[in-house]
Design an enzyme around this catalytic site. Sequence first.
Site, PDB file in Angstrom:
ATOM      1  CB  SER A  19      -0.885   0.031   1.247  1.00 39.62           C
ATOM      2  OG  SER A  19      -1.644  -1.128   1.346  1.00 39.62           O
ATOM      3  CG  HIS A  65      -1.963  -0.204  -4.281  1.00 36.95           C
ATOM      4  ND1 HIS A  65      -2.576   0.986  -3.984  1.00 36.95           N
ATOM      5  CD2 HIS A  65      -2.123  -0.985  -3.194  1.00 36.95           C
ATOM      6  CE1 HIS A  65      -3.082   0.926  -2.778  1.00 36.95           C
ATOM      7  NE2 HIS A  65      -2.828  -0.251  -2.267  1.00 36.95           N
ATOM      8  CD  GLU A  92      -3.184   3.792  -6.702  1.00 35.42           C
ATOM      9  OE1 GLU A  92      -3.685   4.896  -6.533  1.00 35.42           O
ATOM     10  OE2 GLU A  92      -2.586   3.184  -5.789  1.00 35.42           O
ATOM     11  CG  ASN A 147      -4.137   4.250  -0.178  1.00 34.98           C
ATOM     12  OD1 ASN A 147      -5.351   4.118  -0.217  1.00 34.98           O
ATOM     13  ND2 ASN A 147      -3.323   3.225  -0.021  1.00 34.98           N
TER      14      ASN A 147
HETATM   15  N1  LIG Z   1      -5.823  -5.067   3.435  1.00 34.32           N
HETATM   16  C1  LIG Z   1      -6.016  -4.155   2.489  1.00 34.32           C
HETATM   17  O1  LIG Z   1      -7.076  -3.503   2.413  1.00 34.32           O
HETATM   18  C2  LIG Z   1      -4.937  -3.899   1.460  1.00 34.32           C
HETATM   19  C3  LIG Z   1      -5.253  -3.183   0.291  1.00 34.32           C
HETATM   20  C4  LIG Z   1      -4.241  -2.974  -0.672  1.00 34.32           C
HETATM   21  C5  LIG Z   1      -2.962  -3.444  -0.435  1.00 34.32           C
HETATM   22  N2  LIG Z   1      -2.680  -4.130   0.720  1.00 34.32           N
HETATM   23  C6  LIG Z   1      -1.315  -4.635   0.896  1.00 34.32           C
HETATM   24  O2  LIG Z   1      -1.307  -6.017   0.566  1.00 34.32           O
HETATM   25  C7  LIG Z   1      -0.345  -6.700   1.376  1.00 34.32           C
HETATM   26  C8  LIG Z   1      -1.042  -7.832   2.099  1.00 34.32           C
HETATM   27  O3  LIG Z   1      -2.069  -7.308   2.907  1.00 34.32           O
HETATM   28  P1  LIG Z   1      -3.198  -8.248   3.524  1.00 34.32           P
HETATM   29  O4  LIG Z   1      -4.210  -7.341   4.121  1.00 34.32           O
HETATM   30  O5  LIG Z   1      -3.589  -9.277   2.540  1.00 34.32           O
HETATM   31  O6  LIG Z   1      -2.357  -8.960   4.713  1.00 34.32           O
HETATM   32  P2  LIG Z   1      -2.700 -10.294   5.512  1.00 34.32           P
HETATM   33  O7  LIG Z   1      -2.043 -10.138   6.827  1.00 34.32           O
HETATM   34  O8  LIG Z   1      -4.158 -10.614   5.441  1.00 34.32           O
HETATM   35  O9  LIG Z   1      -1.934 -11.444   4.675  1.00 34.32           O
HETATM   36  C9  LIG Z   1      -0.541 -11.526   4.588  1.00 34.32           C
HETATM   37  C10 LIG Z   1      -0.173 -12.986   4.379  1.00 34.32           C
HETATM   38  O10 LIG Z   1       1.212 -13.058   4.043  1.00 34.32           O
HETATM   39  C11 LIG Z   1       1.713 -14.256   4.607  1.00 34.32           C
HETATM   40  N3  LIG Z   1       3.167 -14.179   4.664  1.00 34.32           N
HETATM   41  C12 LIG Z   1       3.939 -13.478   5.523  1.00 34.32           C
HETATM   42  N4  LIG Z   1       5.242 -13.694   5.242  1.00 34.32           N
HETATM   43  C13 LIG Z   1       5.286 -14.528   4.166  1.00 34.32           C
HETATM   44  C14 LIG Z   1       6.349 -15.111   3.409  1.00 34.32           C
HETATM   45  N5  LIG Z   1       7.615 -14.876   3.706  1.00 34.32           N
HETATM   46  N6  LIG Z   1       6.028 -15.934   2.375  1.00 34.32           N
HETATM   47  C15 LIG Z   1       4.736 -16.184   2.079  1.00 34.32           C
HETATM   48  N7  LIG Z   1       3.689 -15.659   2.778  1.00 34.32           N
HETATM   49  C16 LIG Z   1       3.972 -14.839   3.800  1.00 34.32           C
HETATM   50  C17 LIG Z   1       1.033 -14.355   5.962  1.00 34.32           C
HETATM   51  O11 LIG Z   1       1.057 -15.696   6.458  1.00 34.32           O
HETATM   52  C18 LIG Z   1      -0.369 -13.863   5.624  1.00 34.32           C
HETATM   53  O12 LIG Z   1      -1.236 -14.953   5.318  1.00 34.32           O
HETATM   54  C19 LIG Z   1       0.279  -5.644   2.287  1.00 34.32           C
HETATM   55  O13 LIG Z   1       1.476  -5.198   1.722  1.00 34.32           O
HETATM   56  C20 LIG Z   1      -0.773  -4.539   2.313  1.00 34.32           C
HETATM   57  O14 LIG Z   1      -0.210  -3.272   2.542  1.00 34.32           O
HETATM   58  C21 LIG Z   1      -3.638  -4.383   1.661  1.00 34.32           C
END
Ligand SMILES: NC(=O)c1ccc[n+]([C@@H]2O[C@H](COP(=O)([O-])OP(=O)(O)OC[C@H]3O[C@@H](n4cnc5c(N)ncnc54)[C@H](O)[C@@H]3O)[C@@H](O)[C@H]2O)c1
Length: 287
Positions: free
Chosen positions: A120, A141, A153, A192
């Site tokens: 993000s 993104h 994005e 954002n």
């Molecule tokens: N949640 C949102 O609304 C949103 C929106 C856009 C972007 N993002 C971005 O997307 C990314 C993920 O966010 P999320 O909300 O899905 O997080 P989340 O915590 O739901 O999921 C992250 C996953 O990554 C896994 N993980 C951690 N280390 C790992 C590794 N070394 N190898 C493989 N898997 C691994 C974890 O076990 C977990 O299941 C972040 O960078 C976040 O900033 C999130």
Amino acid sequence: MEVKTICTVGAGLMGRQIALLAALSGFEVFCADTSEEALQSARDFTKSWLAKQREKGRVTDAQIKLVDDNLNFVNDIAIGAKDADMVIEAAVEDLGVKRSIFARLDKIAPSHAILATNSSYLVSSKIADATDRPDKVLNMHFFNPALIMKTVEVVQGPHVSDETVETVMEVSRALGKNPARVNKEIYGFLCNRIFSVITKEACYLLDQGIASVEDIDSAIKGALGHPMGPLELLDMTGIDLEYHLGMERYRETGNPADKPSPALTEHFAKGEYGRKTGKGFYDYEKK
Ligand SMILES: NC(=O)c1ccc[n+]([C@@H]2O[C@H](COP(=O)([O-])OP(=O)(O)OC[C@H]3O[C@@H](n4cnc5c(N)ncnc54)[C@H](O)[C@@H]3O)[C@@H](O)[C@H]2O)c1
């Protein structure tokens, strides 16, 4: 470059949706996570989402079969990325974790593969030098819920080739999205940044007692045509996330204006994170 096989790193909230979307769009997909619990939860989510969509007549049996055939859940990125044309990383928002994932991906994935991050806020130039292919490392993104939201994005940092950007724009269209090309890296990219200006101002008006939560939200919906008001939206995306982002930004810039607002801080301190805790700017238990 033609992309046929996609690996998503992370089967969490975003990774599982991006993987399902890619499988539904006809790509062969490997959804990799180190946590068995996350993988099981992603499998369950996929099954129940497809069943609900079928009930509503929004997906066909043929599409469900396509997902069955194309979507693989794996517990090691070495399996997921070894034949990938493109990797979309959606692991935790932590620079150290992302850099080590990208360094490993660089050794595993074919040399032509594009390595994208769904981060993000972390720009890909902070990650690209962990690999020997910086021209193929960029931000892609998505927005939550990634299965539904149309915008992606695609950010061209100084190290990213035109070919990489064009390929990722093309893949985004193949996923049914309207990609926005961001020509330079900037904190928060497009959406954002704009969202944070609106929510900051909404919190300021609330802090000053200028208007109520309900009036701020309904005024914005009615006047600007937004489907949700800024405070409702903060409750949906998570007050905790917004608080941590504000504090992180403040630590980086030292600018007090970047600190989370008193209203946001108060909800955060009380553990009122929004919908997920049942209370935020609104009380969802009462509703
Ligand atoms: N949640 C949102 O609304 C949103 C929106 C856009 C972007 N993002 C971005 O997307 C990314 C993920 O966010 P999320 O909300 O899905 O997080 P989340 O915590 O739901 O999921 C992250 C996953 O990554 C896994 N993980 C951690 N280390 C790992 C590794 N070394 N190898 C493989 N898997 C691994 C974890 O076990 C977990 O299941 C972040 O960078 C976040 O900033 C999130």
